[in-house]
Design an enzyme around this catalytic site. Structure first.
Site, PDB file in Angstrom:
ATOM      1  N   ASN A  89     -25.336 -14.739  49.687  1.00  0.00           N
ATOM      2  CA  ASN A  89     -23.962 -14.279  49.572  1.00  0.00           C
ATOM      3  C   ASN A  89     -23.903 -12.767  49.812  1.00  0.00           C
ATOM      4  O   ASN A  89     -24.920 -12.106  49.978  1.00  0.00           O
ATOM      5  CB  ASN A  89     -23.408 -14.641  48.188  1.00  0.00           C
ATOM      6  CG  ASN A  89     -21.906 -14.814  48.185  1.00  0.00           C
ATOM      7  OD1 ASN A  89     -21.173 -14.088  48.849  1.00  0.00           O
ATOM      8  ND2 ASN A  89     -21.441 -15.790  47.423  1.00  0.00           N
ATOM      9  N   HIS A  91     -43.038   2.131  42.854  1.00  0.00           N
ATOM     10  CA  HIS A  91     -43.445   3.534  42.816  1.00  0.00           C
ATOM     11  C   HIS A  91     -44.339   3.724  41.601  1.00  0.00           C
ATOM     12  O   HIS A  91     -44.197   3.030  40.598  1.00  0.00           O
ATOM     13  CB  HIS A  91     -42.221   4.445  42.728  1.00  0.00           C
ATOM     14  CG  HIS A  91     -41.251   4.208  43.838  1.00  0.00           C
ATOM     15  ND1 HIS A  91     -41.435   4.716  45.103  1.00  0.00           N
ATOM     16  CD2 HIS A  91     -40.113   3.471  43.890  1.00  0.00           C
ATOM     17  CE1 HIS A  91     -40.441   4.338  45.870  1.00  0.00           C
ATOM     18  NE2 HIS A  91     -39.633   3.562  45.171  1.00  0.00           N
ATOM     19  N   GLY A 127     -25.525 -14.550  40.874  1.00  0.00           N
ATOM     20  CA  GLY A 127     -25.058 -13.239  41.291  1.00  0.00           C
ATOM     21  C   GLY A 127     -25.590 -12.104  40.438  1.00  0.00           C
ATOM     22  O   GLY A 127     -25.783 -12.241  39.228  1.00  0.00           O
ATOM     23  N   THR A 149     -38.855 -10.354  35.889  1.00  0.00           N
ATOM     24  CA  THR A 149     -39.946  -9.373  35.841  1.00  0.00           C
ATOM     25  C   THR A 149     -41.324 -10.004  35.950  1.00  0.00           C
ATOM     26  O   THR A 149     -42.307  -9.293  36.149  1.00  0.00           O
ATOM     27  CB  THR A 149     -39.892  -8.582  34.521  1.00  0.00           C
ATOM     28  OG1 THR A 149     -40.046  -9.501  33.429  1.00  0.00           O
ATOM     29  CG2 THR A 149     -38.571  -7.837  34.372  1.00  0.00           C
ATOM     30  N   LYS A 150     -41.391 -11.339  35.775  1.00  0.00           N
ATOM     31  CA  LYS A 150     -42.690 -12.023  35.857  1.00  0.00           C
ATOM     32  C   LYS A 150     -42.495 -13.403  36.462  1.00  0.00           C
ATOM     33  O   LYS A 150     -41.368 -13.877  36.618  1.00  0.00           O
ATOM     34  CB  LYS A 150     -43.358 -12.098  34.493  1.00  0.00           C
ATOM     35  CG  LYS A 150     -42.564 -12.814  33.435  1.00  0.00           C
ATOM     36  CD  LYS A 150     -43.246 -12.744  32.082  1.00  0.00           C
ATOM     37  CE  LYS A 150     -42.382 -13.414  31.026  1.00  0.00           C
ATOM     38  NZ  LYS A 150     -42.965 -13.316  29.701  1.00  0.00           N
TER      39      LYS A 150
END
Length: 191
Positions: free
Chosen positions: A91, A121, A148, A171-172
């Site tokens: 989308n 980073h 979304g 995150t995992k």
């Protein structure tokens, strides 16, 4: 590319291998510029189905069935490092920072504003400030719905038959057959 000499693809190879690389390398700048032009072609052909299919094919590394749909606006770092399976739908307002490979399976749908980040980073400020970047690949399985405004972070693998609730930050790794929600995303239930 004629304007580059020597081993001009060295930083790209390091980037794709997950090693530290110079994100300001001239050849990488050129590849990002090409991606912007390819996204512009999406905009210009959106209402012409055959030309639009070709523009999607030219932007992405691979498309399996030629039926990928990418709504606009959209942003890709490179595009060529993103590989999608059958019946892919993204989308509007999607972002894919594909400094590393992004593999997306069959029947994957993404709501508006989904962001996929392979770029990382260093957390040590001495390394981060003006220093090298690095990236980790992302894999998204088959039959996945990403709600979304969700964010998929570097190095994550999402299994098959997964729903990622809107606004989640993944995150995992996520196993097959689950619904995950929240920040950080956690398993809500098995399906």
């Amino acid at each position: 590319m004629e304007k580059f000499t020597g081993d001009y693809k060295a930083e790209e190879r390091k980037m794709l291998a997950g090693e530290d690389y110079d994100g300001f390398d001239p050849y990488l700048d050129e590849l990002r510029k090409q991606a912007r032009h390819k996204v512009k072609a999406l905009v210009e052909t959106r209402d012409e189905p055959e030309k639009y299919k070709e523009a999607v094919h030219n932007l992405l590394g691979t498309t399996t069935d030629g039926n990928a749909i990418i709504d606009l606006p959209v942003f890709f770092d490179y595009g060529c490092n993103t590989h999608v399976g059958k019946s892919f739908y993204m989308n509007s307002m999607g972002v894919i920072l594909d400094c590393a490979r992004v593999d997306i399976g069959d029947n994957v749908m993404m709501g508006p504003g989904v962001h996929i980040y392979t770029a990382e980073h260093h957390t040590d400020p001495k390394l981060r400030l003006g220093g090298p970047d690095f990236a980790r690949p992302i894999r998204i399985g088959n039959n996945v719905w990403i709600g979304g405004s969700s964010i998929i972070l570097p190095g994550v693998t999402i299994g098959d038959n997964v729903t990622v609730g809107a606004g989640s930050v993944v995150t995992k790794d996520v196993p097959d057959n689950v619904v995950v929600v929240g920040n950080p995303a956690r398993i809500l239930r098995h399906v």
